[in-house]
Design an enzyme around this catalytic site. Structure first.
Site, PDB file in Angstrom:
ATOM      1  N   ASP A  92       4.353   2.837   8.173  1.00  0.00           N
ATOM      2  CA  ASP A  92       5.621   3.263   7.589  1.00  0.00           C
ATOM      3  C   ASP A  92       5.417   4.220   6.420  1.00  0.00           C
ATOM      4  O   ASP A  92       6.240   5.113   6.192  1.00  0.00           O
ATOM      5  CB  ASP A  92       6.429   2.049   7.126  1.00  0.00           C
ATOM      6  CG  ASP A  92       6.872   1.179   8.275  1.00  0.00           C
ATOM      7  OD1 ASP A  92       7.354   1.736   9.274  1.00  0.00           O
ATOM      8  OD2 ASP A  92       6.721  -0.047   8.190  1.00  0.00           O
ATOM      9  N   HIS A 134       0.803  -5.541   5.440  1.00  0.00           N
ATOM     10  CA  HIS A 134       1.229  -5.828   6.807  1.00  0.00           C
ATOM     11  C   HIS A 134       0.952  -7.290   7.109  1.00  0.00           C
ATOM     12  O   HIS A 134      -0.052  -7.842   6.663  1.00  0.00           O
ATOM     13  CB  HIS A 134       0.492  -4.921   7.801  1.00  0.00           C
ATOM     14  CG  HIS A 134       1.139  -4.865   9.144  1.00  0.00           C
ATOM     15  ND1 HIS A 134       0.944  -5.835  10.105  1.00  0.00           N
ATOM     16  CD2 HIS A 134       1.997  -3.965   9.688  1.00  0.00           C
ATOM     17  CE1 HIS A 134       1.650  -5.527  11.187  1.00  0.00           C
ATOM     18  NE2 HIS A 134       2.293  -4.404  10.962  1.00  0.00           N
TER      19      HIS A 134
END
Length: 390
Positions: free
Chosen positions: A322, A266
């Protein structure tokens, strides 16, 4: 020309002030309006969180009741929108459909571009935001029926936001446990500071165009695989791996070729994404209680997370939201190409909160650039250019 520093992707560049959400990327913490995401998941609902994001404070009972009733009463869309959807290719991705359909809402529910006076009309802005949040799940669910040749299922006003969506995509009364899972996912996806799609909201909103254009620009941005489309890519990756035994070989090959492992890493978090931790715990609990399928894909996902963390964790790369949202939706029986539209349904609350915040102290975005093209040069007539080439 003076040398100017450029930040690719605007990484680390503060483009605005915001009081909507906060990320501590080192500690792995996320909060909405000061409330920890863990507390909101444990005690709140998507409807309450959406109103919190829009208004800045937890609502009282009367305000929450009015907002919830507004969402329920504005779920239906004009038949004209359905007619437009009929002519879309059924092979198209649902995000492409959603982008088109949401943009069309601005014509059937007309809103003028926002004048300076209208920017301060809070009830008017509240009503527009509430109606967009209410109708996006309806549009996604309508498409899920229409692309398989079925008539859309009429939304129900006796079900909450998450349960009604599950009902509309299946035609069946939703399992309360699964409805609660989806409600949690909607909370976790509702907001996440100035990411790519939210920045698109700020840029588009700064022109004082109507909110349908604003949300349309955000949907288009979210559709990319490096943003909202990653959860669908996770399931495709797990299907490509095929079995638990092949996980190690697959990861080693990806790392050797410096290829992306979907659902890991991320831009902001330097430790584990707190949303991923919540989803993993929920998946394990629900699977053990028999509320989720315990498919081979689920087993592959657990092994991927374990082995990828062993390889990438020391580098600060961990599973993100995700990774687990994609697996979770799959275990709920939701088709992979609906994952990102569900993300958009949830994020509409955060997008509209940022739209409201942008309008309150608006200045149109107009960044500059560092020019690295040709120096000034004289125009050469076409016949001379042809002669030079002869």
């Amino acid at each position: 020309m003076a040398d100017t520093n450029v930040a690719p992707g605007l990484e680390g560049v503060a483009a605005t002030h915001s009081s909507i959400s906060h990320i501590d990327g080192v500690a792995g913490l996320l909060s909405y309006r000061g409330y920890a995401i863990d507390d909101l998941v444990a005690h709140s609902s998507f409807e309450e969180v959406a109103l919190l994001l829009l208004d800045g404070a937890l609502p009282d009972g009367a305000d929450l009741k009015a907002f919830d009733e507004g969402l329920r009463s504005h779920r239906q869309v004009k038949y004209n929108v359905r007619e437009i959807m009929k002519f879309m290719p059924v092979t198209g991705h649902p995000m492409d459909m959603l982008h088109c359909a949401v943009a069309s809402l601005g014509m059937f529910y007309p809103q003028q571009e926002l004048s300076d006076a209208e920017r301060e009309n809070t009830p008017h802005l509240d009503a527009m935001a509430m109606r967009i949040i209410a109708r996006m799940p309806t549009i996604v669910a309508m498409w899920e029926q229409m692309r398989f040749g079925n008539d859309p299922i009429v939304p129900r006003t006796d079900l909450n936001h998450a349960a009604n969506f599950l009902y509309m995509i299946s035609g069946k009364e939703p399992n309360p446990a699964l409805a609660k899972i989806l409600d949690t996912c909607l909370i976790l996806h509702a907001e996440h500071t100035i990411n790519a799609s939210t920045f698109a909201v700020l840029v588009t909103g700064s022109t004082l165009t109507n909110p349908y254009h604003v949300i349309g620009s955000a949907i288009g941005t979210l559709a990319g695989p490096l943003h909202g489309g990653a959860n669908q890519k996770v399931v495709e990756m797990l299907e490509e791996i095929g079995s638990v035994a092949k996980v190690g070989v697959y990861l080693d090959a990806k790392m050797a070729n410096k290829e992306k492992i979907w659902g890991f890493g991320h831009r902001v978090y330097k430790t584990r994404d707190p949303r991923a931790a919540i989803l993993k715990e929920m998946m394990e609990k629900l699977a053990s209680n028999g509320h989720l399928r315990h498919s081979q894909l689920f087993e592959i996902a657990i092994e991927v997370e374990k082995q990828a963390t062993d390889r990438l964790g020391p580098k600060g790369i961990h599973a993100n939201v995700d990774f687990y949202s994609g697996v979770l939706y799959h275990e709920m029986g939701i088709k992979a190409d609906l994952f990102t539209p569900i993300f958009a349904m949830a994020r509409s609350a955060g997008w509209l909160a940022h739209w409201r915040e942008q309008l309150a102290d608006n200045r149109i975005f107009r960044p500059t650039q560092v020019y690295n093209g040709a120096s000034p040069r004289a125009y050469v007539a076409l016949d001379k250019r042809n002669q030079a080439q002869a």
